[in-house]
Design an enzyme around this catalytic site. Sequence first.
Site, PDB file in Angstrom:
ATOM      1  N   GLN A 124     -71.254   9.871 -40.161  1.00 41.78           N
ATOM      2  CA  GLN A 124     -72.452   9.270 -40.576  1.00 41.78           C
ATOM      3  C   GLN A 124     -72.512   9.701 -42.176  1.00 41.78           C
ATOM      4  O   GLN A 124     -72.587  10.862 -42.468  1.00 41.78           O
ATOM      5  CB  GLN A 124     -73.487   9.445 -40.144  1.00 41.78           C
TER       6      GLN A 124
ATOM      7  N   CYS B  78     -78.774   7.595 -38.454  1.00 42.92           N
ATOM      8  CA  CYS B  78     -78.294   8.004 -37.182  1.00 42.92           C
ATOM      9  C   CYS B  78     -78.452   7.069 -36.037  1.00 42.92           C
ATOM     10  O   CYS B  78     -77.679   6.908 -35.037  1.00 42.92           O
ATOM     11  CB  CYS B  78     -78.762   9.434 -36.965  1.00 42.92           C
TER      12      CYS B  78
ATOM     13  N   HIS C 123     -83.350  12.575 -34.446  1.00 47.06           N
ATOM     14  CA  HIS C 123     -81.826  12.331 -34.602  1.00 47.06           C
ATOM     15  C   HIS C 123     -81.346  11.726 -33.448  1.00 47.06           C
ATOM     16  O   HIS C 123     -81.978  11.908 -32.310  1.00 47.06           O
ATOM     17  CB  HIS C 123     -81.094  13.737 -34.578  1.00 47.06           C
TER      18      HIS C 123
ATOM     19  N   ASP D 183     -71.791  11.559 -31.945  1.00 47.05           N
ATOM     20  CA  ASP D 183     -72.806  12.111 -33.019  1.00 47.05           C
ATOM     21  C   ASP D 183     -72.166  11.922 -34.423  1.00 47.05           C
ATOM     22  O   ASP D 183     -71.074  12.790 -34.668  1.00 47.05           O
ATOM     23  CB  ASP D 183     -73.362  13.502 -32.787  1.00 47.05           C
TER      24      ASP D 183
END
Length: 246
Positions: free
Chosen positions: A95, A101, A175, A191
Amino acid sequence: MAEAAQKKMFVPLENNPEVMTNLVHELGLSQSLQFHDVYSLTEPSLLDFLPRPAIALLLVFPVTSTYEKFRSEEDSSREDYTGSGDQEPVVWFKQTIGNACGLIGLLHAITNGEARSNIVEGSDLEKLLKEAIPLKPAARADLLYNSPTLEAAHATAAAKGDTEAPEAEANVDLHFVAFIKDKDGYLWEMDGSRKGPLKRGFLGPEDDVLSEKGQELGVRAFLKREEQAGGGELRFSVLMLGPSFE
């Protein structure tokens, strides 16, 4: 410093199954899959209501000092992920867009595992994935950063939530993390703010990401760590990617 100030920022996505489903269908995921609210991780009647298999989970939680500390400690012993190509077990996206996110979590959910075989041929999503697979993580991040199609689809979705969307420059403390099962049965925590994808264990053919073992290795292990370290309940919500209701 000037470069950092010019970082692209997106309006945060609302953790809403309708919003998420509309976005992934617009990008090119088959109508046979959709996102569902997971109202409980433990209540059998609420789990039985969900159509299975659970192909991916999106966990949304507040970024705490506990999370930041664990992430830093776990990542300190790991090298930056450099994978690319058709032999990767999963496709991971770093990211680099602020407040994106949710979008990165969605992309992890729909481009890996069983979801990948449900991408519509010729769609924007198929084209994006074909471009992304041969690239190293930094080039993949640039591909997303510079994609007008992705930016337009995200902007449309961000405006559709039940609550008023915050500004793109807002400091959002929530998140998204995705949990997916790859074609070989391994559970991954995905992630875009980490050093790479995290393999969390093996799931048998009878297990999906929402099964007892899937939760034990994935979302429940994550939440248990946060709750114990934080000394109390952690507010969170979970969406599941699975078959569409008939």
